[in-house]
Design an enzyme around this catalytic site. Sequence first.
Site, short mmCIF file in Angstrom:
data_model
loop_
_atom_site.label_atom_id
_atom_site.label_comp_id
_atom_site.label_asym_id
_atom_site.label_seq_id
_atom_site.Cartn_x
_atom_site.Cartn_y
_atom_site.Cartn_z
CB VAL A 242 -0.94 0.00 1.22
CG1 VAL A 242 -1.69 1.33 1.33
CG2 VAL A 242 -1.93 -1.15 1.13
CB ALA A 243 3.80 2.21 2.05
CD GLU B 95 -1.77 5.75 -1.07
OE1 GLU B 95 -1.71 5.86 0.15
OE2 GLU B 95 -1.00 5.03 -1.72
CG ASP C 114 -6.45 29.96 -38.69
OD1 ASP C 114 -6.08 29.83 -39.87
OD2 ASP C 114 -7.45 30.59 -38.35
CG ASP D 203 -10.96 30.61 -36.62
OD1 ASP D 203 -10.86 29.72 -37.49
OD2 ASP D 203 -10.76 31.81 -36.85
CG ASP E 266 -9.70 25.24 -38.11
OD1 ASP E 266 -8.97 24.90 -39.05
OD2 ASP E 266 -10.03 26.42 -37.89
CD GLU F 10 7.99 3.96 3.21
OE1 GLU F 10 7.12 3.09 3.43
OE2 GLU F 10 7.74 5.06 2.71
CG ASN G 10 1.92 5.84 1.86
OD1 ASN G 10 2.57 6.22 0.90
ND2 ASN G 10 0.63 5.53 1.78
CG ASP H 61 3.69 9.20 -0.65
OD1 ASP H 61 4.84 9.67 -0.68
OD2 ASP H 61 3.41 8.05 -1.00
#
Length: 878
Positions: A281-282, A286, A328, A615, A619, A684, A709, A713
């Site tokens: 998980v660490a 996430e 353009d 524009d 395009d 770690e 973590n 993080d």
Amino acid sequence: MPKGNWYNLHASEVLQRFKTSDQGLNSGEAKKRLAQYGENTIPQKISRSLLSLLLAQFSDFMIIVLLLAAIISGLIGELQDTLAILFIVVVNGIIGASQEFRAQRAVEALRGMSAPQARVVRDTRAVILSASQLVPGDIVLLEAGDIVPADMRLFETQALLVDESALTGESQDVDKQSDKLDAGDLAIGDRQNMLFKNSLVSRGAGKGVVVTTGSKTEIGRIAQLLQIQPNVKTPLQQRLSVFGRYLAVAVLFICALIFGAGLLQGQPTLLMLLTAISLAVAAIPEALPAVITISLALGARKLILHQALVRNLPAVETLGSVTYICTDKTGTLTQNKMHVECIYTLEEGRSSLSTDQQNFSQDLAQEFGQAMALSNDVLEIEGSAQGEATELALYTAALNAGFFKATLQQTMPRVALIPFDSERKQMTTLHQTERGVVAYVKGAPENVLAQCVGAEGKGGALTFEQDRVLAESAALADKGYRVLALAKRELQVLPQTVEAKDIEKGLTLLGLVALIDPPRPEVQQAVADCLLAGITPVMITGDHPGTAMAIARRLGIASEAQQLLSGRQLEQYSQQEFADRVASLRVYARVSPEQKLEIVKALQALGEFVAMTGDGVNDAPALKRANIGVAMGKNGTDVARQAADMVLLDDDFATIVCAVKAGRRIFDNIHKFIKDTMSSNSGEIWTLFLAPFFALPIPLLPIHILWINLVTDGLPGLAFSAEPAEPGLMRRAPRPPQENIFAHGTWQHILWIGLFVAALSLGSMAWALSRGVEYWQTIVFTVLTVSQLFHSLAVRSERASLLHIGIFSNRPMICALALMFLLQMAVIYLPALNRVFHTQALPLFDLLVCLGLSSLVLVAVELEKYLSRKGLIYPQRQ
């Protein structure tokens, strides 16, 4: 439906092929044809619901890994992590679904542009019908202000001027006529006897026969192109997809090794299982989607201040990876406003219009200024001048030189007008003066000069060589100017019947006027910035090749004729021939929507990341296909805006360059976060993996791993999004599209920093165990956590030292690190948290040792950056 290039046929032939006449179809025949050809509407694919688009977003590999991480977090009791991950995944899914939903709306906007009604001749009578009921062979009547309801071949025109800019991208309204055109394979902008669905009638009137309806029209073909273009993944999405796959495999492998090593050491199975799961998980960052989303959102917010509205968040980062900007011309590189740049007279040559020039005849200047001010249909409404672009330019130039139309009209009122038409290519206004009537004529030089018998000069009328003036006109046209000739004729009285054949003869030439849509003043520097940053600007326009090349030369986009390719030339190329040349081309003129698409595809096939600006409706397919589509906000169509990722509120090319800088900064900051979090995770992993090899117990508990973590993080990771731009950001080349996210020393840094942090942590652990203290695990926990906070501080810049960029230049980062340090101290010294985290209070000396060891990470990273700046390690992009 009959086939053919309708513009190559006489109008009578077209009517015959469709078995119709100027009296129109009868209702019965129209009903049959409606059943045969279908309604005159743009077909649309069945739209996917927003829910189905949302569910499709969760098939990405990285998203699946995050969902597994959420499940595992829930199983080990970390419900807050589960909720956080699910929230982040859902937010990202909503962003992706909204992008696809917008693409569907682009086609819907195209359908909404269609004319709701049309004046049609049915059963010999003019009636108002729904435009959807038009069929090939119908006779349609048009006048100023009407939207063209279908593709048509004209057979009657009266000074008809049509705005086709949404379809062709050409800045000038088009003069229409009904005569047959002999040239084959003409670009849409050159088919002067044709009208196209959704164009706007600016002036005059006309009558035409419908030749194609619905999906067979030019606008219908664009809609089909728009529907079949896939969504292109951004560079970051591509890199993170690869990153996610490698990360998942590596994490599972390492966790299996640690689990096995612990069992061999005799550790409890449940403890090692929880440790391995916690490490998994660490190890999965996430927080990465949150950091990316927040970085992009903050970047998008800043871009609004620079007149750029981001419709698709990933587009912000994509700009930072762009290698080509296909832009353009009209309104983006230029001001979309015709301007008189110079005039030419027989005596003075090229000059500006001013009555105070010593070498300029006062009388000639007076005549020239009066002609420009009076010979136009510009109206002053509530203090604002309104009219056709070319006439507005003449009016404005005269006004700036001191010739006021309103004042002149009091002494020289208009008494008659011979309007412009496509055959004469000129316009004449007649004005009453004290000496009689003066006629001012303006129009195409070859037509006006043929009617002149002399030229205005200091001493009155002069004889002149027509070829000399025509040569000057051609020279100006080659430089991209639109050239008009001005002449006059004096009459004693106004004739009873004012006809062109009687008035437009025996003229006295005043001179030539050179007009151009000038470049925006800031664009030349923006182009230079692009080239310095390794980005290639390319002009793609519907304008004439000469005009396009003239502007390209001025701006530094192109310098040689070999760098220009017209749409007609492109048609002659095979796919391979074009692929061989596309890298050397800088200007494309008179191109079709399909060709714009081919240009983008050809560049992408070479591995380039392409930004496409536009524009018009024409395009839209290329905007959607490009890696990033940039639409114009002021003069653009809804279709272009719906298909684009970003909208320029000021229609300015320089804004794109500003956005590129923002995109590069955002990618740098995301890359710094990845570098930081992966280095932390590496520390770690190595600490847990190497401990058994040194006969040391398991250094950390599962809760310690999850806490580290969260601390490393969490807020510090989000604070990277506020990091200022790196020095020299726009003096380096774009990241190569195929470049790995771990390039330029990133993976080496992650590896050696992880080992270095593990050495510090295990060293402190061995030192504590040798002293026999009970709080040895707290020491390891503290060294590992605080060293990662120091690492976050150190990697705020890729190469510049911390002292150079300023310790407090990113205040959110300093605040986040300070808060995380205080939380770590609370875990160590608050009794209530000691029980939760299984920690013990550290003596002051031991704490200072932990902080001293952790700070060595900052010293080590600064040494690494010094060696990198000297070129001794990690070769950098140039």
